[in-house]
Design a protein around this motif. Structure first.
Motif, PDB file in Angstrom:
ATOM      1  N   VAL A 163      -8.704  -3.994  -1.543  1.00 23.33           N
ATOM      2  CA  VAL A 163      -7.707  -2.934  -1.723  1.00 23.33           C
ATOM      3  C   VAL A 163      -7.445  -2.699  -3.210  1.00 23.33           C
ATOM      4  N   ASN A 164      -7.251  -3.796  -3.959  1.00 19.66           N
ATOM      5  CA  ASN A 164      -7.011  -3.651  -5.403  1.00 19.66           C
ATOM      6  C   ASN A 164      -8.193  -2.999  -6.102  1.00 19.66           C
TER       7      ASN A 164
ATOM      8  N   ILE B  50       2.186   1.775  -3.490  1.00 23.42           N
ATOM      9  CA  ILE B  50       1.169   2.357  -4.380  1.00 23.42           C
ATOM     10  C   ILE B  50       0.949   3.826  -4.052  1.00 23.42           C
ATOM     11  N   ALA B  51       0.914   4.140  -2.736  1.00 24.28           N
ATOM     12  CA  ALA B  51       0.653   5.516  -2.319  1.00 24.28           C
ATOM     13  C   ALA B  51       1.778   6.462  -2.714  1.00 24.28           C
TER      14      ALA B  51
ATOM     15  N   LEU C 163       0.828  -1.205   0.000  1.00 22.21           N
ATOM     16  CA  LEU C 163       0.000   0.000   0.000  1.00 22.21           C
ATOM     17  C   LEU C 163       0.867   1.263   0.000  1.00 22.21           C
TER      18      LEU C 163
ATOM     19  N   VAL D  24     -10.189   4.364  -7.441  1.00 20.11           N
ATOM     20  CA  VAL D  24      -9.563   5.676  -7.257  1.00 20.11           C
ATOM     21  C   VAL D  24      -8.882   6.137  -8.540  1.00 20.11           C
ATOM     22  N   ILE D  25      -8.164   5.216  -9.195  1.00 16.24           N
ATOM     23  CA  ILE D  25      -7.484   5.566 -10.445  1.00 16.24           C
ATOM     24  C   ILE D  25      -8.505   5.954 -11.506  1.00 16.24           C
TER      25      ILE D  25
ATOM     26  N   PHE E 150       0.772   4.051  -9.249  1.00 12.49           N
ATOM     27  CA  PHE E 150      -0.660   3.764  -9.319  1.00 12.49           C
ATOM     28  C   PHE E 150      -0.994   2.627 -10.276  1.00 12.49           C
TER      29      PHE E 150
ATOM     30  N   ARG F 181      -0.481  -3.239  -8.390  1.00 11.03           N
ATOM     31  CA  ARG F 181      -1.515  -3.868  -7.561  1.00 11.03           C
ATOM     32  C   ARG F 181      -0.867  -4.927  -6.664  1.00 11.03           C
TER      33      ARG F 181
ATOM     34  N   VAL G 178      -8.171   0.694  -5.269  1.00  9.52           N
ATOM     35  CA  VAL G 178      -7.163   1.412  -6.048  1.00  9.52           C
ATOM     36  C   VAL G 178      -7.653   1.614  -7.479  1.00  9.52           C
ATOM     37  N   ASP G 179      -8.244   0.555  -8.061  1.00 10.81           N
ATOM     38  CA  ASP G 179      -8.799   0.680  -9.421  1.00 10.81           C
ATOM     39  C   ASP G 179      -9.849   1.777  -9.480  1.00 10.81           C
TER      40      ASP G 179
END
Length: 391
Positions: free
Chosen positions: A129-130, A105-106, A102, A136-137, A110, A113, A133-134
């Protein structure tokens, strides 16, 4: 998930320390129990009676050595404790790996995964979490797209406003400086400025309608209306203009009423824009066709067609973009603001329908699918229907 050498060593050391502590604990318990039994004759007699009365299995084995039974029970307990401690430590390591991923990624990676697959609740955490992230992206990409779209809109509006505004200032400057030689020349300057001002107002009005229809909070004035009757009224209103351009407007609608729940004013603007485009860009065409039929119990299909010059294939997917012009010029030779089809698409989308265009050497069709009931969302399957629509 692969453990590092350090983590493996820590896990092994955890197991060794746990086993040593349990052995010391077991030894202490056994010593205390032996001491208790040796100092209590009554307890010894009770244990002896139990041994004589309890048999195990078909061979009737007796429990003569309670110490062995107790040691076996302690060993099972110890194995459970060791397993629990190792699993607990292993899950802590898994969590540490997830946290490291994490942080990675942060830190701006981005496109990364969490790659490993685990079991149970931990895997659900990784999947969540994945997915997060998807999401958010995707939101960031959508925000960038909207920001880019806003910038393009401002650029296009600025361009289309600046051009007539420059002309207005120029001609009015000539009038202000009295740089005209006759009353006719003065009227020519003021008339040109007036027409340019109307052009600016048309752009502002269309832009207002476009942004208003893009705003999903803007309510529609829903009423029951007859699509066939609306098309007949539109054909009559454009009859004179079409005849002046050497074209005629033909109607093809069923005899029975086709009623839908929609905003009549907004739909009228859609059909008005499409017919105006057919008159304006249907070069060398002689006919405009307004057709409508009920596809099924849920939708009505309306098409505005002309037999003029076809739209190039490369432009078919772009004609509904703001300010896009097929002729590839931002001049106002053909008039208009470049927002008509974008407005039409926004209005149809707000009604739960969809619009698309097909064009070949024989005919160009703008095809609209509208739901009969307000609040119904039609599935946009025109890409599968597109090859058939061209024939």
């Amino acid at each position: 998930m692969k453990l590092t050498t350090r983590e493996k060593s820590a896990l092994i050391m955890e197991g060794i320390v746990t086993v040593v502590l349990l052995l010391l604990l077991n030894l202490s318990v056994i010593v205390l129990l032996n001491e208790m039994i040796q100092t209590n004759p009554g307890l010894q007699d009770g244990i002896f009676i139990i041994k004589r009365s309890v048999f195990i299995g078909p061979a009737h084995y007796q429990l003569w050595s309670w110490e062995n039974i107790f040691i076996v029970l302690l060993a099972i307990f110890d194995a459970g404790v060791v397993y629990w401690r190792l699993i607990r430590r292993y899950r802590q390591m898994q969590l540490r790996h997830i946290i490291d991923e994490l942080h990675y990624i942060a830190n701006g990676h981005f496109d990364h995964r969490i790659p490993f697959t685990l079991k149970g609740d931990t895997q659900r955490v990784i999947t969540s979490v994945n997915s997060l992230v998807d999401s958010v992206i995707a939101s960031m990409d959508e925000e960038r797209r909207i920001e880019k779209s806003k910038d393009e809109l401002i650029t296009n509006v600025s361009h289309d406003l600046r051009t007539p505004l420059t002309s207005i200032i120029g001609y009015l400057g000539l009038v202000e400086d009295k740089q005209y030689h006759s009353q006719d020349e003065l009227l020519k300057y003021t008339n040109t400025a007036y027409n340019k001002a109307k052009q600016m107002k048309s752009l502002v009005d269309d832009l207002f309608v476009y942004t208003k229809m893009r705003n999903t909070d803007t309510p529609l004035s829903i009423a029951t209306l007859d699509v066939g009757q609306m098309l007949e009224q539109l054909a009559a209103s454009f009859e004179l203009e079409a005849s002046q351009k050497g074209m005629d407007v033909n109607i093809d609608v069923p005899d029975q009423p086709m009623k839908i729940e929609a905003d009549g004013e907004k739909l009228g603007r859609v059909f008005n824009n499409l017919i105006t485009n057919a008159l304006k860009y249907g070069k060398d065409g002689k006919h405009i066709y307004l057709r409508a039929h009920q596809e099924n119990d849920d939708e009505v299909v309306v098409s505005v067609e002309n037999d003029g010059a076809k739209i190039p294939k490369a432009s078919l997917d772009q004609v509904f973009e703001r300010f896009y012009r097929v002729e590839g010029s931002r001049s106002k030779a053909t008039g208009g603001t470049g927002l008509g089809l974008a407005i039409a698409q926004s209005i149809i989308t707000r009604h739960g329908g969809y619009i698309y265009v097909t064009s070949d050497d024989q005919i160009t069709r703008f095809i609209i699918h509208l739901p009969i009931k307000n609040g119904t969302q039609l599935k946009d399957d025109h890409r599968e229907a597109l090859p058939n629509a061209k024939n």
